[in-house]
Motif scaffolding. Structure first.
Motif, PDB file in Angstrom:
ATOM      1  N   LEU A   1      34.912  38.510  23.013  1.00 26.23           N
ATOM      2  CA  LEU A   1      35.282  38.989  21.883  1.00 26.23           C
ATOM      3  C   LEU A   1      34.125  38.486  20.698  1.00 26.23           C
ATOM      4  O   LEU A   1      33.685  37.566  20.859  1.00 26.23           O
ATOM      5  N   VAL A   2      33.729  39.362  20.097  1.00 31.19           N
ATOM      6  CA  VAL A   2      32.722  39.387  19.171  1.00 31.19           C
ATOM      7  C   VAL A   2      33.207  39.873  17.808  1.00 31.19           C
ATOM      8  O   VAL A   2      34.111  40.699  17.763  1.00 31.19           O
ATOM      9  N   ASN A   3      32.602  39.280  16.561  1.00 33.83           N
ATOM     10  CA  ASN A   3      32.924  39.855  15.380  1.00 33.83           C
ATOM     11  C   ASN A   3      32.411  41.160  15.005  1.00 33.83           C
ATOM     12  O   ASN A   3      31.192  41.373  15.307  1.00 33.83           O
ATOM     13  N   GLY A   4      33.202  42.018  14.467  1.00 32.84           N
ATOM     14  CA  GLY A   4      32.597  43.251  13.933  1.00 32.84           C
ATOM     15  C   GLY A   4      33.586  44.144  14.477  1.00 32.84           C
ATOM     16  O   GLY A   4      34.404  44.122  15.124  1.00 32.84           O
ATOM     17  N   LEU A   5      32.958  45.758  14.161  1.00 29.26           N
ATOM     18  CA  LEU A   5      33.612  46.724  15.074  1.00 29.26           C
ATOM     19  C   LEU A   5      32.484  47.557  15.564  1.00 29.26           C
ATOM     20  O   LEU A   5      31.389  47.679  15.365  1.00 29.26           O
ATOM     21  N   HIS A   6      33.248  48.180  16.859  1.00 27.66           N
ATOM     22  CA  HIS A   6      32.235  48.864  17.821  1.00 27.66           C
ATOM     23  C   HIS A   6      31.896  50.314  17.142  1.00 27.66           C
ATOM     24  O   HIS A   6      32.965  51.112  16.931  1.00 27.66           O
ATOM     25  N   GLY A   7      30.624  50.610  16.672  1.00 27.16           N
ATOM     26  CA  GLY A   7      30.432  51.886  16.073  1.00 27.16           C
ATOM     27  C   GLY A   7      29.738  52.952  17.049  1.00 27.16           C
ATOM     28  O   GLY A   7      28.696  52.437  17.775  1.00 27.16           O
ATOM     29  N   LYS A   8      30.153  54.174  17.122  1.00 26.66           N
ATOM     30  CA  LYS A   8      29.797  55.168  17.971  1.00 26.66           C
ATOM     31  C   LYS A   8      29.336  56.264  16.906  1.00 26.66           C
ATOM     32  O   LYS A   8      29.969  56.650  16.091  1.00 26.66           O
ATOM     33  N   TYR A   9      27.772  56.504  17.009  1.00 24.46           N
ATOM     34  CA  TYR A   9      27.333  57.501  16.026  1.00 24.46           C
ATOM     35  C   TYR A   9      27.063  58.683  16.665  1.00 24.46           C
ATOM     36  O   TYR A   9      26.247  58.701  17.773  1.00 24.46           O
ATOM     37  N   TYR A  10      27.390  59.908  16.001  1.00 27.83           N
ATOM     38  CA  TYR A  10      27.399  61.139  16.745  1.00 27.83           C
ATOM     39  C   TYR A  10      26.691  62.001  15.667  1.00 27.83           C
ATOM     40  O   TYR A  10      26.713  61.931  14.561  1.00 27.83           O
ATOM     41  N   THR A  11      26.424  63.330  16.070  1.00 28.48           N
ATOM     42  CA  THR A  11      25.824  64.417  15.349  1.00 28.48           C
ATOM     43  C   THR A  11      26.684  65.558  16.110  1.00 28.48           C
ATOM     44  O   THR A  11      27.515  65.600  16.841  1.00 28.48           O
ATOM     45  N   TRP A  12      26.640  66.512  15.061  1.00 27.81           N
ATOM     46  CA  TRP A  12      27.444  67.931  15.357  1.00 27.81           C
ATOM     47  C   TRP A  12      26.405  68.983  15.016  1.00 27.81           C
ATOM     48  O   TRP A  12      25.562  69.056  14.220  1.00 27.81           O
ATOM     49  N   LYS A  13      26.895  70.084  15.457  1.00 35.85           N
ATOM     50  CA  LYS A  13      26.063  71.444  15.161  1.00 35.85           C
ATOM     51  C   LYS A  13      27.168  72.301  14.432  1.00 35.85           C
ATOM     52  O   LYS A  13      28.314  72.395  14.566  1.00 35.85           O
ATOM     53  N   GLY A  14      26.664  73.289  13.804  1.00 37.96           N
ATOM     54  CA  GLY A  14      27.332  74.262  12.817  1.00 37.96           C
ATOM     55  C   GLY A  14      27.596  73.772  11.597  1.00 37.96           C
ATOM     56  O   GLY A  14      27.215  72.853  11.076  1.00 37.96           O
ATOM     57  N   ASP A  15      28.367  74.733  10.675  1.00 40.05           N
ATOM     58  CA  ASP A  15      28.559  74.385   9.254  1.00 40.05           C
ATOM     59  C   ASP A  15      29.704  73.574   9.144  1.00 40.05           C
ATOM     60  O   ASP A  15      30.105  73.099   8.059  1.00 40.05           O
ATOM     61  N   SER A  16      30.842  73.959   9.998  1.00 42.04           N
ATOM     62  CA  SER A  16      32.197  73.287   9.730  1.00 42.04           C
ATOM     63  C   SER A  16      32.118  71.607   9.843  1.00 42.04           C
ATOM     64  O   SER A  16      31.290  71.269  10.588  1.00 42.04           O
TER      65      SER A  16
ATOM     66  N   LEU B   1      25.034  59.908  19.957  1.00 43.46           N
ATOM     67  CA  LEU B   1      23.641  59.159  20.054  1.00 43.46           C
ATOM     68  C   LEU B   1      23.335  57.900  20.225  1.00 43.46           C
ATOM     69  O   LEU B   1      22.234  57.541  20.444  1.00 43.46           O
ATOM     70  N   TYR B   2      24.280  57.144  19.579  1.00 42.87           N
ATOM     71  CA  TYR B   2      23.836  55.584  19.382  1.00 42.87           C
ATOM     72  C   TYR B   2      25.146  54.713  19.417  1.00 42.87           C
ATOM     73  O   TYR B   2      26.283  55.495  18.985  1.00 42.87           O
ATOM     74  N   GLU B   3      25.152  53.759  19.925  1.00 40.59           N
ATOM     75  CA  GLU B   3      26.400  52.781  19.650  1.00 40.59           C
ATOM     76  C   GLU B   3      25.782  51.235  19.181  1.00 40.59           C
ATOM     77  O   GLU B   3      24.590  50.627  19.727  1.00 40.59           O
ATOM     78  N   ARG B   4      26.570  50.692  18.717  1.00 37.12           N
ATOM     79  CA  ARG B   4      26.311  49.244  18.265  1.00 37.12           C
ATOM     80  C   ARG B   4      27.449  48.557  17.548  1.00 37.12           C
ATOM     81  O   ARG B   4      28.644  49.166  17.462  1.00 37.12           O
TER      82      ARG B   4
ATOM     83  N   TRP C   1      34.284  53.891  14.225  1.00 37.22           N
ATOM     84  CA  TRP C   1      34.397  52.412  14.607  1.00 37.22           C
ATOM     85  C   TRP C   1      35.912  52.077  15.119  1.00 37.22           C
ATOM     86  O   TRP C   1      36.857  52.768  14.496  1.00 37.22           O
ATOM     87  N   THR C   2      35.865  51.208  16.059  1.00 36.30           N
ATOM     88  CA  THR C   2      37.070  50.830  16.864  1.00 36.30           C
ATOM     89  C   THR C   2      37.098  49.250  16.915  1.00 36.30           C
ATOM     90  O   THR C   2      36.033  48.710  16.931  1.00 36.30           O
ATOM     91  N   GLY C   3      38.360  48.738  16.869  1.00 36.10           N
ATOM     92  CA  GLY C   3      38.316  47.499  17.205  1.00 36.10           C
ATOM     93  C   GLY C   3      39.576  46.759  16.720  1.00 36.10           C
ATOM     94  O   GLY C   3      40.706  47.542  16.556  1.00 36.10           O
ATOM     95  N   TYR C   4      39.719  45.637  16.239  1.00 34.80           N
ATOM     96  CA  TYR C   4      40.957  44.932  15.762  1.00 34.80           C
ATOM     97  C   TYR C   4      40.603  44.245  14.435  1.00 34.80           C
ATOM     98  O   TYR C   4      39.712  43.877  14.117  1.00 34.80           O
ATOM     99  N   LEU C   5      41.601  44.369  13.689  1.00 37.68           N
ATOM    100  CA  LEU C   5      41.650  43.460  12.510  1.00 37.68           C
ATOM    101  C   LEU C   5      42.368  42.139  12.724  1.00 37.68           C
ATOM    102  O   LEU C   5      43.507  42.324  13.446  1.00 37.68           O
ATOM    103  N   ARG C   6      41.985  40.994  12.299  1.00 37.62           N
ATOM    104  CA  ARG C   6      42.417  39.867  12.609  1.00 37.62           C
ATOM    105  C   ARG C   6      43.170  39.498  11.203  1.00 37.62           C
ATOM    106  O   ARG C   6      42.558  39.198  10.367  1.00 37.62           O
TER     107      ARG C   6
END
Ligand code: CA
Length: 241
Positions: free
Chosen positions: A13-28, A39-42, A68-73
């Protein structure tokens, strides 16, 4: 039965939220995160960012999205409001309920949720964000029952370090089970380690170990351990009866 002594070497159990960083293609703008390229996680200790350039290594400054996912304490049961500031869009869910929906291109804009009652304990968070073009702002805050507005402190955000729980110190071929009323996880010791797949532990549990020898005989149970979660590493010693 033998005494089972447990030491936690690493806390999952660590403090913070799990961030997953993405990119996308196209205009929408992106709707379905499952179709995005990760592309990246931290672990991000707080959500309080202004980005003029890349938000993370290998992630472009344009057309990126973060989940970002995780729990609020929550320490105090009471009435809370959440707020986000986003450029461009954001959506916030607490306990699977969509509280803020601001999914569009826009300059930095603040949105508040309705008031929600939260009880003491952990509450699931899902916060999604996208930035179409430079620059980007994203902040996640709350207004606590005593009226204080602040970026949610890292102490109040928790997530897990990984999806495995490791137990060291037992002879090979011993079996380890993790119990909380019922068996949750199990693994056999190989090369000095029992490695349990903990991906099904969606939140921390208060649990204990049952240890079986190589013949399958139960030889002992550990005391209850608080907040067992993915990423925990334990050392177990079998004591005399
Ligand atoms: Ca922008």
């Amino acid at each position: 039965m033998a005494r089972v002594l447990v030491v936690r070497l690493e806390q999952g159990l660590v403090n913070g939220l799990h961030g997953k960083y993405y990119t996308w293609k196209g205009d929408s703008i992106p709707e379905d995160f499952s179709s995005l390229e990760k592309l990246y996680e931290r672990i991000d200790p707080q959500i309080n960012f202004v980005w003029w350039d890349k938000p993370a290594p290998n992630v472009p400054a344009d057309k990126f999205a973060v989940e970002w996912t995780g729990y609020l304490r929550v320490e105090k049961t009471g009435l809370y409001r959440f707020y986000i500031e986003v450029d461009d869009g954001g959506r916030l869910w607490i306990d699977d309920t969509l509280l803020i929906d601001a999914w569009k291109e826009q300059p930095p804009t603040v949105y508040h949720s309705d008031i929600v009652e939260l009880v003491h304990g952990l509450h699931k968070i899902l916060f999604r964000f996208f930035n179409n073009e430079v620059f980007a702002v994203v902040r996640l805050g709350w207004i606590t029952p005593d009226g204080k507005a602040e970026i949610i402190p890292r102490e109040n955000l928790v997530t897990k370090k990984s999806d495995t729980i490791e137990v060291r110190g037992l002879p090979d071929k011993y079996k380890v089970e993790l119990w909380s009323g019922e068996p949750l996880l199990q693994a056999t010791v190989e090369k000095g380690k029992a490695i349990m797949n903990a991906s099904k532990l969606k939140e921390p549990v208060d649990a204990y170990f049952k240890i079986y020898d190589e013949k399958g005989e139960l030889i002992g149970e550990s005391p209850v351990i608080r907040d067992v979660w993915g990423g925990d590493v334990f050392e177990i010693t079998i004591g005399k009866e």
